[in-house]
Design a protein around this motif. Sequence first.
Motif, mmCIF file in Angstrom:
data_model
loop_
_atom_site.group_PDB
_atom_site.id
_atom_site.type_symbol
_atom_site.label_atom_id
_atom_site.label_comp_id
_atom_site.label_asym_id
_atom_site.label_seq_id
_atom_site.Cartn_x
_atom_site.Cartn_y
_atom_site.Cartn_z
ATOM 1 N N MET A 184 0.840 -1.181 0.000
ATOM 2 C CA MET A 184 0.000 0.000 0.000
ATOM 3 C C MET A 184 0.882 1.239 0.000
ATOM 4 O O MET A 184 1.939 1.248 0.624
ATOM 5 N N LYS A 185 0.442 2.270 -0.663
ATOM 6 C CA LYS A 185 1.193 3.512 -0.675
ATOM 7 C C LYS A 185 1.382 3.990 0.755
ATOM 8 O O LYS A 185 0.439 4.045 1.525
ATOM 9 N N GLY A 186 2.599 4.297 1.108
ATOM 10 C CA GLY A 186 2.895 4.750 2.455
ATOM 11 C C GLY A 186 3.566 3.706 3.320
ATOM 12 O O GLY A 186 4.078 4.037 4.383
ATOM 13 N N ASP A 187 3.557 2.431 2.899
ATOM 14 C CA ASP A 187 4.326 1.423 3.631
ATOM 15 C C ASP A 187 5.769 1.893 3.699
ATOM 16 O O ASP A 187 6.313 2.420 2.734
ATOM 17 N N ARG A 188 6.391 1.696 4.845
ATOM 18 C CA ARG A 188 7.743 2.199 5.042
ATOM 19 C C ARG A 188 8.547 1.195 5.862
ATOM 20 O O ARG A 188 8.043 0.627 6.808
ATOM 21 N N VAL A 189 9.807 0.985 5.475
ATOM 22 C CA VAL A 189 10.720 0.148 6.236
ATOM 23 C C VAL A 189 11.972 0.975 6.503
ATOM 24 O O VAL A 189 12.612 1.460 5.573
ATOM 25 N N GLU A 190 12.278 1.146 7.790
ATOM 26 C CA GLU A 190 13.488 1.863 8.185
ATOM 27 C C GLU A 190 14.526 0.840 8.624
ATOM 28 O O GLU A 190 14.220 -0.070 9.381
ATOM 29 N N THR A 191 15.766 1.015 8.170
ATOM 30 C CA THR A 191 16.851 0.118 8.525
ATOM 31 C C THR A 191 17.976 0.942 9.138
ATOM 32 O O THR A 191 18.449 1.893 8.517
ATOM 33 N N VAL A 192 18.382 0.578 10.347
ATOM 34 C CA VAL A 192 19.496 1.246 11.018
ATOM 35 C C VAL A 192 20.699 0.322 10.913
ATOM 36 O O VAL A 192 20.639 -0.843 11.314
ATOM 37 N N VAL A 193 21.794 0.858 10.359
ATOM 38 C CA VAL A 193 22.977 0.055 10.056
ATOM 39 C C VAL A 193 24.187 0.627 10.789
ATOM 40 O O VAL A 193 24.367 1.844 10.855
ATOM 41 N N ASP A 194 25.034 -0.263 11.331
ATOM 42 C CA ASP A 194 26.294 0.125 11.955
ATOM 43 C C ASP A 194 27.282 0.465 10.847
ATOM 44 O O ASP A 194 27.608 -0.375 10.015
ATOM 45 N N ALA A 195 27.771 1.710 10.861
ATOM 46 C CA ALA A 195 28.713 2.159 9.833
ATOM 47 C C ALA A 195 30.080 2.447 10.436
ATOM 48 O O ALA A 195 30.720 3.445 10.123
ATOM 49 N N GLY A 196 30.536 1.593 11.327
ATOM 50 C CA GLY A 196 31.833 1.782 11.960
ATOM 51 C C GLY A 196 31.714 2.620 13.217
ATOM 52 O O GLY A 196 31.304 2.131 14.257
ATOM 53 N N ASP A 197 32.040 3.900 13.128
ATOM 54 C CA ASP A 197 31.989 4.777 14.293
ATOM 55 C C ASP A 197 30.644 5.464 14.463
ATOM 56 O O ASP A 197 30.445 6.199 15.422
ATOM 57 N N THR A 198 29.712 5.249 13.575
ATOM 58 C CA THR A 198 28.394 5.888 13.647
ATOM 59 C C THR A 198 27.336 4.929 13.106
ATOM 60 O O THR A 198 27.652 3.822 12.689
ATOM 61 N N THR A 199 26.083 5.360 13.153
ATOM 62 C CA THR A 199 24.996 4.583 12.562
ATOM 63 C C THR A 199 24.372 5.382 11.433
ATOM 64 O O THR A 199 24.402 6.610 11.433
ATOM 65 N N ARG A 200 23.807 4.670 10.489
ATOM 66 C CA ARG A 200 23.104 5.314 9.383
ATOM 67 C C ARG A 200 21.719 4.707 9.260
ATOM 68 O O ARG A 200 21.541 3.505 9.484
ATOM 69 N N THR A 201 20.767 5.533 8.902
ATOM 70 C CA THR A 201 19.382 5.094 8.744
ATOM 71 C C THR A 201 18.988 5.194 7.274
ATOM 72 O O THR A 201 19.204 6.221 6.630
ATOM 73 N N GLN B 229 6.815 -0.137 9.161
ATOM 74 C CA GLN B 229 5.711 0.735 9.518
ATOM 75 C C GLN B 229 4.643 0.647 8.437
ATOM 76 O O GLN B 229 4.631 1.436 7.503
ATOM 77 N N PRO B 230 3.728 -0.312 8.557
ATOM 78 C CA PRO B 230 2.689 -0.457 7.533
ATOM 79 C C PRO B 230 1.629 0.620 7.661
ATOM 80 O O PRO B 230 1.431 1.207 8.727
ATOM 81 N N VAL B 231 0.950 0.887 6.573
ATOM 82 C CA VAL B 231 -0.170 1.819 6.571
ATOM 83 C C VAL B 231 -1.348 1.123 7.239
ATOM 84 O O VAL B 231 -1.609 -0.056 6.962
ATOM 85 N N PRO B 232 -2.075 1.801 8.127
ATOM 86 C CA PRO B 232 -3.259 1.164 8.732
ATOM 87 C C PRO B 232 -4.279 0.803 7.653
ATOM 88 O O PRO B 232 -4.579 1.606 6.780
ATOM 89 N N ARG B 233 -4.775 -0.413 7.723
ATOM 90 C CA ARG B 233 -5.756 -0.880 6.748
ATOM 91 C C ARG B 233 -7.097 -1.070 7.432
ATOM 92 O O ARG B 233 -7.161 -1.404 8.602
ATOM 93 N N GLU B 234 -8.175 -0.866 6.686
ATOM 94 C CA GLU B 234 -9.509 -1.055 7.247
ATOM 95 C C GLU B 234 -9.778 -2.519 7.494
ATOM 96 O O GLU B 234 -9.419 -3.370 6.689
ATOM 97 N N ASP B 235 -10.439 -2.803 8.610
ATOM 98 C CA ASP B 235 -10.811 -4.165 8.947
ATOM 99 C C ASP B 235 -12.326 -4.175 9.121
ATOM 100 O O ASP B 235 -12.850 -3.569 10.037
#
Length: 91
Positions: free
Chosen positions: A1-18, A67-73
Amino acid sequence: MKGDRVETVVDAGDTTRTYEVVASRAGRRAETAVHRGVVEVSEVTRSGKVVRTARFMANRVLALVEQPVPREDNSEKSDHFGRPLREDPET
């Protein structure tokens, strides 16, 4: 669905990247998969065609947030009068 989102936080050595993969158009969705030490996040069309993919080494991934978009039930809707299906008797 439009708006579905997946965030990934990755270890980049001395910092993190999203990184974010977002279903940018109607009918698309974001899917995740883990294969042989690789985390794969893809944007997929209705027919199953992969539009774009992000791949990360699994041992570097710190967090994977879907983070899925809320769907009607339809099962949660009340009857057509707008009242609850069962009312408690007054005491």
